[in-house]
Design a protein around this motif. Structure first.
Motif, mmCIF file in Angstrom:
data_model
loop_
_atom_site.group_PDB
_atom_site.id
_atom_site.type_symbol
_atom_site.label_atom_id
_atom_site.label_comp_id
_atom_site.label_asym_id
_atom_site.label_seq_id
_atom_site.Cartn_x
_atom_site.Cartn_y
_atom_site.Cartn_z
ATOM 1 N N LEU A 48 0.871 -1.375 -0.067
ATOM 2 C CA LEU A 48 -0.083 -0.068 0.091
ATOM 3 C C LEU A 48 0.840 1.340 0.034
ATOM 4 C CD1 LEU A 48 -2.774 -1.191 2.389
ATOM 5 C CD2 LEU A 48 -2.700 -1.292 -0.171
ATOM 6 N N SER A 49 2.199 1.257 -0.364
ATOM 7 C CA SER A 49 3.031 2.486 -0.334
ATOM 8 C C SER A 49 3.031 2.868 -1.701
ATOM 9 C CB SER A 49 4.569 1.846 0.029
ATOM 10 O OG SER A 49 5.077 1.190 -0.906
ATOM 11 N N ASP A 50 3.608 4.139 -1.784
ATOM 12 C CA ASP A 50 3.670 4.768 -3.212
ATOM 13 C C ASP A 50 4.804 3.912 -3.963
ATOM 14 O OD1 ASP A 50 1.991 6.752 -2.365
ATOM 15 O OD2 ASP A 50 3.495 8.302 -1.822
ATOM 16 N N GLY A 51 5.494 3.287 -3.412
ATOM 17 C CA GLY A 51 6.411 2.464 -3.823
ATOM 18 C C GLY A 51 5.910 1.328 -4.669
ATOM 19 N N ALA A 52 4.915 0.689 -4.126
ATOM 20 C CA ALA A 52 4.072 -0.390 -4.751
ATOM 21 C C ALA A 52 3.319 -0.060 -6.082
ATOM 22 C CB ALA A 52 3.322 -1.198 -3.977
ATOM 23 N N GLU A 53 3.241 1.183 -6.228
ATOM 24 C CA GLU A 53 2.236 1.872 -7.451
ATOM 25 C C GLU A 53 2.722 1.345 -8.720
ATOM 26 O OE1 GLU A 53 -1.388 3.284 -8.700
ATOM 27 O OE2 GLU A 53 -0.699 3.258 -6.416
ATOM 28 N N PRO A 54 4.132 1.360 -9.129
ATOM 29 C CA PRO A 54 4.597 0.892 -10.404
ATOM 30 C C PRO A 54 4.145 -0.383 -10.782
ATOM 31 C CG PRO A 54 6.382 2.132 -9.229
ATOM 32 C CD PRO A 54 5.258 1.946 -8.236
ATOM 33 N N ALA A 55 4.338 -1.478 -9.643
ATOM 34 C CA ALA A 55 4.018 -2.779 -10.078
ATOM 35 C C ALA A 55 2.259 -2.824 -10.355
ATOM 36 C CB ALA A 55 4.183 -3.692 -8.847
ATOM 37 N N ILE A 56 1.609 -2.230 -9.539
ATOM 38 C CA ILE A 56 0.150 -2.119 -9.949
ATOM 39 C C ILE A 56 -0.088 -1.745 -11.259
ATOM 40 C CG2 ILE A 56 -2.127 -1.454 -9.281
ATOM 41 C CD1 ILE A 56 -1.011 -1.283 -6.184
ATOM 42 N N GLU A 57 0.411 -0.514 -11.733
ATOM 43 C CA GLU A 57 0.500 0.011 -12.837
ATOM 44 C C GLU A 57 0.867 -0.972 -14.153
ATOM 45 O OE1 GLU A 57 -0.645 2.930 -15.498
ATOM 46 O OE2 GLU A 57 -0.773 3.300 -13.188
ATOM 47 N N TYR A 58 2.080 -1.638 -13.874
ATOM 48 C CA TYR A 58 2.411 -2.417 -15.029
ATOM 49 C C TYR A 58 1.405 -3.428 -14.950
ATOM 50 C CZ TYR A 58 5.739 -5.210 -17.498
ATOM 51 O OH TYR A 58 6.395 -5.818 -18.427
ATOM 52 N N ALA A 59 1.212 -4.171 -13.848
ATOM 53 C CA ALA A 59 0.128 -5.350 -14.087
ATOM 54 C C ALA A 59 -1.200 -5.094 -14.603
ATOM 55 C CB ALA A 59 -0.034 -5.905 -12.737
ATOM 56 N N CYS A 60 -1.685 -3.696 -14.397
ATOM 57 C CA CYS A 60 -2.991 -3.384 -15.017
ATOM 58 C C CYS A 60 -2.752 -3.269 -16.432
ATOM 59 C CB CYS A 60 -3.301 -2.267 -14.239
ATOM 60 S SG CYS A 60 -4.219 -2.414 -12.704
ATOM 61 N N GLU A 61 -1.511 -2.589 -16.910
ATOM 62 C CA GLU A 61 -1.426 -2.306 -18.282
ATOM 63 C C GLU A 61 -1.351 -3.697 -19.057
ATOM 64 O OE1 GLU A 61 1.747 0.385 -19.259
ATOM 65 O OE2 GLU A 61 1.105 1.686 -17.856
ATOM 66 N N LEU A 62 -0.473 -4.464 -18.494
ATOM 67 C CA LEU A 62 -0.569 -5.783 -19.060
ATOM 68 C C LEU A 62 -1.676 -6.743 -19.268
ATOM 69 C CD1 LEU A 62 1.550 -7.974 -20.173
ATOM 70 C CD2 LEU A 62 1.928 -8.805 -17.787
ATOM 71 N N ALA A 63 -2.582 -6.778 -18.052
ATOM 72 C CA ALA A 63 -4.015 -7.374 -17.952
ATOM 73 C C ALA A 63 -4.794 -6.763 -18.989
ATOM 74 C CB ALA A 63 -4.528 -7.225 -16.561
ATOM 75 N N ALA A 64 -4.842 -5.481 -19.267
ATOM 76 C CA ALA A 64 -5.650 -4.886 -20.077
ATOM 77 C C ALA A 64 -5.287 -5.119 -21.822
ATOM 78 C CB ALA A 64 -5.269 -3.458 -20.064
ATOM 79 N N LYS A 65 -4.031 -5.519 -21.865
ATOM 80 C CA LYS A 65 -3.545 -6.220 -23.385
ATOM 81 C C LYS A 65 -3.920 -7.574 -23.436
ATOM 82 C CE LYS A 65 -0.259 -2.511 -23.930
ATOM 83 N NZ LYS A 65 1.020 -1.957 -24.154
ATOM 84 N N LEU A 66 -3.968 -8.323 -22.257
ATOM 85 C CA LEU A 66 -4.143 -9.742 -22.573
ATOM 86 C C LEU A 66 -5.594 -10.228 -22.078
ATOM 87 C CD1 LEU A 66 -1.057 -10.881 -20.750
ATOM 88 C CD2 LEU A 66 -1.117 -10.797 -22.905
ATOM 89 N N GLY A 67 -6.443 -9.182 -21.742
ATOM 90 C CA GLY A 67 -7.841 -9.615 -21.373
ATOM 91 C C GLY A 67 -7.681 -10.308 -19.906
ATOM 92 N N ALA A 68 -6.752 -10.044 -19.118
ATOM 93 C CA ALA A 68 -6.620 -10.601 -17.760
ATOM 94 C C ALA A 68 -7.341 -9.945 -16.691
ATOM 95 C CB ALA A 68 -5.178 -10.924 -17.613
ATOM 96 N N THR A 69 -7.436 -10.541 -15.611
ATOM 97 C CA THR A 69 -7.908 -9.918 -14.368
ATOM 98 C C THR A 69 -6.841 -9.820 -13.427
ATOM 99 O OG1 THR A 69 -10.139 -11.077 -14.697
ATOM 100 C CG2 THR A 69 -9.656 -10.394 -12.358
ATOM 101 N N VAL A 70 -6.854 -8.689 -12.904
ATOM 102 C CA VAL A 70 -5.916 -8.321 -11.528
ATOM 103 C C VAL A 70 -6.619 -8.413 -10.248
ATOM 104 C CG1 VAL A 70 -4.558 -6.409 -10.687
ATOM 105 C CG2 VAL A 70 -4.576 -6.597 -13.264
ATOM 106 N N HIS A 71 -5.748 -9.029 -9.373
ATOM 107 C CA HIS A 71 -6.456 -9.425 -8.059
ATOM 108 C C HIS A 71 -5.245 -8.661 -7.209
ATOM 109 C CE1 HIS A 71 -9.226 -12.508 -9.370
ATOM 110 N NE2 HIS A 71 -8.383 -12.778 -10.329
ATOM 111 N N LEU A 72 -5.820 -8.081 -6.234
ATOM 112 C CA LEU A 72 -4.793 -7.346 -5.168
ATOM 113 C C LEU A 72 -4.615 -7.977 -3.996
ATOM 114 C CD1 LEU A 72 -6.359 -3.862 -6.189
ATOM 115 C CD2 LEU A 72 -4.168 -4.728 -6.825
ATOM 116 N N VAL A 73 -3.708 -7.915 -3.281
ATOM 117 C CA VAL A 73 -3.651 -8.643 -1.996
ATOM 118 C C VAL A 73 -2.588 -7.807 -1.113
ATOM 119 C CG1 VAL A 73 -1.565 -10.403 -2.655
ATOM 120 C CG2 VAL A 73 -3.094 -10.660 -0.694
ATOM 121 N N ASN A 74 -3.076 -7.635 0.063
ATOM 122 C CA ASN A 74 -2.024 -6.833 0.996
ATOM 123 C C ASN A 74 -2.222 -7.942 2.281
ATOM 124 O OD1 ASN A 74 -2.727 -4.972 3.878
ATOM 125 N ND2 ASN A 74 -0.898 -4.494 2.585
ATOM 126 N N VAL A 75 -0.809 -8.053 2.858
ATOM 127 C CA VAL A 75 -0.495 -8.727 4.149
ATOM 128 C C VAL A 75 -0.267 -7.753 5.132
ATOM 129 C CG1 VAL A 75 0.537 -10.748 5.024
ATOM 130 C CG2 VAL A 75 0.166 -10.584 2.485
#
Length: 161
Positions: A12-39
């Motif tokens: 949930l830090s600002d530093g995690a945002e690039p990974a979320i952004e990357y995953a969402c861009e990839l998922a959009a191109k592949l028609g995939a679903t993004v699931h989020l997890v925080n521990v």
């Protein structure tokens, strides 16, 4: 086979945002679903050696705040990509992430890495490294760029200015 379910662990830090952004861009191109997890990690919940007592209301507050943060992240991206489950777990990060990956049927994990070195890495370990070694699906890591230190004025610039 291209991924259809991408799990993104986030602290949930600002530093995690690039990974979320990357995953969402990839998922959009592949028609995939993004699931989020925080521990919420075990050390966060109390360290007996320093005498910190954790009450149930503190844990409840962490759970409530972290779930709200996960929901906000999901809402921010849901117009661009299919956001699936927003999972909150308490416990060991490695175990919880692996459990979440199984729950959602993840065929890719995308996570940030902090790039710690030396003593910090030895003391803190690397959740990303642990996941890379043990995950049952591919893991893509996104390195968090270190913030540059502010420029310092050296003596020669002050003398001429």
């Amino acid at each position: 086979m291209l991924p259809k379910h991408i799990l993104v662990p986030t602290d949930l830090s600002d530093g995690a945002e690039p990974a979320i952004e990357y995953a969402c861009e990839l998922a959009a191109k592949l028609g995939a679903t993004v699931h989020l997890v925080n521990v919420i990690g075990v050390p966060t919940m109390g360290v007996p050696e320093i005498g910190v007592a954790v009450t149930s209301s503190m844990i409840d507050g962490l759970v409530r705040d972290n779930q709200a943060a996960l929901d906000r992240i999901g809402e921010r991206y849901q117009d661009r990509v299919n956001i699936g489950q927003r999972i909150l777990k308490i416990g060991d990060a490695q175990d919880a992430i692996e459990e979440a990956a199984k729950e959602v049927g993840a065929d890719l994990i995308v996570m940030a890495t902090h790039g710690r070195h030396g003593v910090a890495r030895w003391l803190l370990g690397s959740v990303a490294e642990q996941i890379i070694r043990s995950a049952s699906c591919p893991v893509l890591t996104v390195r968090i760029a270190e913030k540059p230190e502010p420029a310092k004025e050296d003596d020669s610039q002050r003398a001429t200015g």
